[in-house]
Enzyme design. Sequence first.
Site, PDB file in Angstrom:
ATOM      1  N   PRO A 115      -2.086   0.895  -1.693  1.00  0.00           N
ATOM      2  CA  PRO A 115      -2.647  -0.209  -2.486  1.00  0.00           C
ATOM      3  C   PRO A 115      -1.897  -0.373  -3.806  1.00  0.00           C
ATOM      4  O   PRO A 115      -2.449  -0.197  -4.892  1.00  0.00           O
ATOM      5  CB  PRO A 115      -4.098   0.231  -2.700  1.00  0.00           C
ATOM      6  CG  PRO A 115      -4.014   1.723  -2.752  1.00  0.00           C
ATOM      7  CD  PRO A 115      -2.934   2.109  -1.782  1.00  0.00           C
ATOM      8  N   LYS A 116      -0.633  -0.751  -3.731  1.00  0.00           N
ATOM      9  CA  LYS A 116       0.239  -0.773  -4.901  1.00  0.00           C
ATOM     10  C   LYS A 116       0.243  -2.138  -5.589  1.00  0.00           C
ATOM     11  O   LYS A 116       0.302  -3.173  -4.930  1.00  0.00           O
ATOM     12  CB  LYS A 116       1.668  -0.406  -4.501  1.00  0.00           C
ATOM     13  CG  LYS A 116       1.834   1.030  -4.015  1.00  0.00           C
ATOM     14  CD  LYS A 116       3.259   1.286  -3.554  1.00  0.00           C
ATOM     15  CE  LYS A 116       3.459   2.696  -3.036  1.00  0.00           C
ATOM     16  NZ  LYS A 116       3.777   3.656  -4.078  1.00  0.00           N
ATOM     17  N   LYS A 117       0.196  -2.090  -6.941  1.00  0.00           N
ATOM     18  CA  LYS A 117       0.329  -3.282  -7.776  1.00  0.00           C
ATOM     19  C   LYS A 117       1.298  -2.964  -8.909  1.00  0.00           C
ATOM     20  O   LYS A 117       1.448  -1.802  -9.308  1.00  0.00           O
ATOM     21  CB  LYS A 117      -1.020  -3.717  -8.360  1.00  0.00           C
ATOM     22  CG  LYS A 117      -2.029  -4.137  -7.310  1.00  0.00           C
ATOM     23  CD  LYS A 117      -3.361  -4.540  -7.937  1.00  0.00           C
ATOM     24  CE  LYS A 117      -3.281  -5.892  -8.623  1.00  0.00           C
ATOM     25  NZ  LYS A 117      -4.625  -6.357  -9.078  1.00  0.00           N
TER      26      LYS A 117
END
Length: 251
Positions: A115-117
Amino acid sequence: MRKEEVLRLPSMPAAGPSYPAGPYRFIDREYMVITYETDPDIVRDQLPEPLEPVETPLVHYEWIKMPDSSGFGSYTESGVVIACRYRGEEMNFVAQMYLDDDPPIAAGREIWGFPKKYAHPKLEIVKDTLVGTLAYSNQLVAMGTMGYKHETMAGNGERTTRTLSKTQVNLKLVPGVDGSAEICQLVAYNLTDIAVKGSWLGPGRLHLVPHVNAPVADLPVRRIIGAHHFIADLTLPYGRVVFDYNKEGRG
């Protein structure tokens, strides 16, 4: 471009792939992990079924500095990991991740469902303190501090190796062209070829600031359990699907 050439591409775009093929080797990967207790009801709300909470609602807040990462370069990451259980096995669910480098964002989301931002984490030594910060849109959303190398962990790194070897699980969600969840899976993976170079315990503190687009504070700190600082070389291999929501949801 022939069909077989298309199928051999490691990633998009074809003219200049965002990342090469794995597995991916990390050298001198440095962690600061602050473990704390939070509210059990919030943990239950954050964990996607069929993952189950463990008896003590533990969260591991991580800062990871990666100066030498094959295919990805040098970057820093920060994120939220929730202790959980799946079919009797203790696992860690990766709930939120924030980092400052495009290739690992693309690869992490597309391959494993991390879940990368994009954000701006930082891990540094300030005098006698190991300090981690996370800024999102120029706003501070997390700050962790730890006494620098207060206590060297005894032994040959076995406990730290067990920590790194623990199964991690992500929720991988990829919409199809019609907007539906064409890929909706729980993806598990285990780090391999782990060589611990140093490991230390010490006092730690964690401050989380509410932010709508980086909601790390949604898992409030109720009691600090401890802080762990370690450095290791390791490999991130490809993952495996342990639960498919589309297939399991069909009659």
